[in-house]
Design an enzyme around this catalytic site. Structure first.
Site, PDB file in Angstrom:
ATOM      1  N   LYS A 102       7.240 -11.171   6.243  1.00 19.54           N
ATOM      2  CA  LYS A 102       6.847 -10.061   5.378  1.00 19.54           C
ATOM      3  C   LYS A 102       6.954 -10.475   3.913  1.00 19.54           C
ATOM      4  CE  LYS A 102       7.798  -5.077   4.809  1.00 19.54           C
ATOM      5  NZ  LYS A 102       8.663  -3.963   5.252  1.00 19.54           N
ATOM      6  N   SER A 136       6.375   0.008   6.921  1.00 18.54           N
ATOM      7  CA  SER A 136       5.698  -0.818   5.933  1.00 18.54           C
ATOM      8  C   SER A 136       5.433  -2.251   6.398  1.00 18.54           C
ATOM      9  CB  SER A 136       6.534  -0.869   4.648  1.00 18.54           C
ATOM     10  OG  SER A 136       7.811  -1.452   4.894  1.00 18.54           O
ATOM     11  N   SER A 185      10.462   0.867   9.385  1.00 11.62           N
ATOM     12  CA  SER A 185       9.338   0.029   8.987  1.00 11.62           C
ATOM     13  C   SER A 185       9.059  -1.135   9.916  1.00 11.62           C
ATOM     14  CB  SER A 185       9.569  -0.515   7.569  1.00 11.62           C
ATOM     15  OG  SER A 185       9.612   0.530   6.638  1.00 11.62           O
TER      16      SER A 185
END
Length: 496
Positions: free
Chosen positions: A37, A165, A189
């Site tokens: 990420k 996210s 997330s």
């Protein structure tokens, strides 16, 4: 070729490595590939948090997570798209455009891939450094592909959101571009996009994986998580990352880490009454009932209805706390020390104000304002402290229902349950076109089933049970290996 084609259609990566990262050819994770990420720093690729304000930023140091994975032989494919600074649950709030759900067909390309390069400082500096060729021995040349959203891009009408996210990380796994991905989970997330893409998404206990090198959103909640289609690989990766790190002040000390994964012959499962069937869509409700019936038939499991009264207040408490911490953490982005800096400003609107106005997206600005209010002289007592009290009560309620002792204070209930089971999301992923029309408050409701475990720091994992449907297993703080073993047991039941 597959990597490039799917990246063009689904906008999965913010940067794709063209220079192979340094990693051992042998190790626990040798011959595996992963995606990271884009809020976890690396020296070999930019770290942008999918925000304009960090465009082209390259960290001078390596995160503990990426270093440990490289040491065990895993290869980093690229950095994944995300909601800007982790603020969102759709992966539509990115400066680089939306990431789409690869379980649903997107016919046309929505991004272009452009090659870029940069120089990164080497680990060793030689004594005979000369300024005639400053890159010799001291700097390493790196090439990567970066996504650029097409001005005329079109999202197919049947496309659904990927969740956020950590949407890019989930999409990379779901599209079979990597063996596993590393994301971050602040309020769901990792688990929510894992649910929407039908993969495993594990959020460990808070403090089990080092946050050194993670750009913070809310440091009392941020937890690095692991995503894969293979539950056994999730456990292997967690075993590599589950180490004390003196660089991280929130890292759990070695003596407090629990490695036991032995389960009782009769496993007690708690079903929270507050997470009722009434809020679930029909597709999710059908899978939920089927799962409960199959568990009831097995002699290994006992199901109990439990009550956690503070669950009803956990969502507003979470958004009060998380925005408060975010408003403080994001104060460092002023365009002076690093990142994006505006080219136009006046005495009326100073340079740092103009930079932040242009550099942050709409959702980030909204949460900064909400957090600043909660930390104001009025909001601190009426909002922030009330949210803190709700969090404390929720932790106490979890301690009362769990049989296993709490990792830090050893509180437990000898007659309690082993695990909590509940849905990860109340519905299938919404259509992108529908989600773009919802209000911010309506979008926050997508986190209603995931934030309670984040507030308490508990280990929780999404278990895929059909297309874009998943359920969570949560355990007591510190008992991560038992949660992983129980998740594997449920997966072997093959409820689809």
């Amino acid at each position: 070729m597959m990597l490039r084609q799917l990246s063009l259609k689904y906008n999965i990566f913010t940067s794709i490595a063209l220079t192979k990262s340094e990693s051992n050819s042998v190790g626990t994770l040798a011959n595996t590939s992963y995606a990271l990420k884009d809020n976890i720093v690396t020296r070999d690729a930019p770290t942008t948090c999918s925000s304009r304000i960090l465009t082209n930023y390259v960290s001078p140091f390596e995160s503990t997570v990426s270093r440990l994975l490289a040491e065990e032989g895993s290869h980093l494919v690229g950095k994944t798209n995300m909601d800007e600074f982790g603020m969102g649950n759709s992966c539509l709030n990115s400066h680089f455009g939306p990431t789409l759900n690869p379980l649903y067909e997107q016919k046309s390309d929505i991004v272009d891939l452009k090659e870029k390069e940069f120089w990164t400082r080497g680990e060793k500096i030689t004594e005979d450094l000369t300024f005639e060729n400053p890159h010799t021995d001291t700097y390493l040349h790196r090439n990567y592909l970066v996504s650029e959203l097409k001005s005329d891009y079109k999202v197919d009408p049947e496309m659904r959101i990927v969740g956020g996210s950590s949407g890019g990380s989930a999409a990379a796994v779901a599209a079979d571009l990597v063996d596993y991905a590393v994301g971050t989970d602040t309020g769901g997330s990792v688990r929510l996009p894992s649910c929407y893409t039908s993969i495993f998404g594990f959020k460990p206990s808070y403090g089990r994986i080092s946050r050194w090198g993670l750009i913070p959103y809310a440091q009392s909640l941020d937890t690095i998580g692991i995503m894969s289609k293979d539950i056994k690989l999730v456990r292997r990766v967690f075993g590599v990352l589950d180490k004390y790190d003196s660089s991280d002040p929130t890292s759990v000390s070695q003596e407090n880490r629990i490695y036991d994964d032995n389960l009782n012959s009769k496993i007690k499962i708690g079903i929270p009454a507050e997470m009722s069937l009434g809020n679930l869509e029909d597709d999710v409700k059908e899978k939920w009932r089927k799962m409960l019936k199959q568990l009831q038939k097995s002699p290994k499991f006992e199901l109990f209805l439990i009550s956690l009264p503070s669950l009803s207040k956990s969502l507003p408490a979470y958004y009060t706390l998380v925005t408060s911490e975010a408003s403080s953490n994001l104060a460092r982005y002023d365009g002076i020390r690093y990142g994006y800096r505006t080219g136009e400003y006046t005495s009326v609107e100073p340079e740092f104000a103009k930079t932040r106005s242009e550099g942050f997206g709409v959702e980030v600005k909204r949460r900064i304002i909400l957090g600043s209010y909660s930390l104001s002289s009025y909001g601190y007592k009426s909002h922030f402290m009330n949210a803190t009290n709700v969090r404390s009560k929720l932790i106490q309620e979890f301690n009362r229902v769990f049989k296993e002792p709490h990792m830090l204070n050893k509180n437990h209930n000898p007659d309690g349950i082993d695990f909590i089971l509940c849905p990860t999301a109340t519905s299938l992923p919404p259509l992108v076109s529908q989600y773009q029309k919802v209000t911010p408050v309506e979008s926050y409701m997508n986190d209603i089933l995931t934030v309670p475990f984040s507030l308490a720091g508990l280990p929780a994992i999404n278990i895929p049970l059909g297309r874009s449907v998943g359920f969570q297993v949560a355990g007591q703080l510190g008992h991560d290996y038992k949660v992983l073993k129980f998740a594997q047991m449920i997966d072997e039941l093959q409820i689809r």
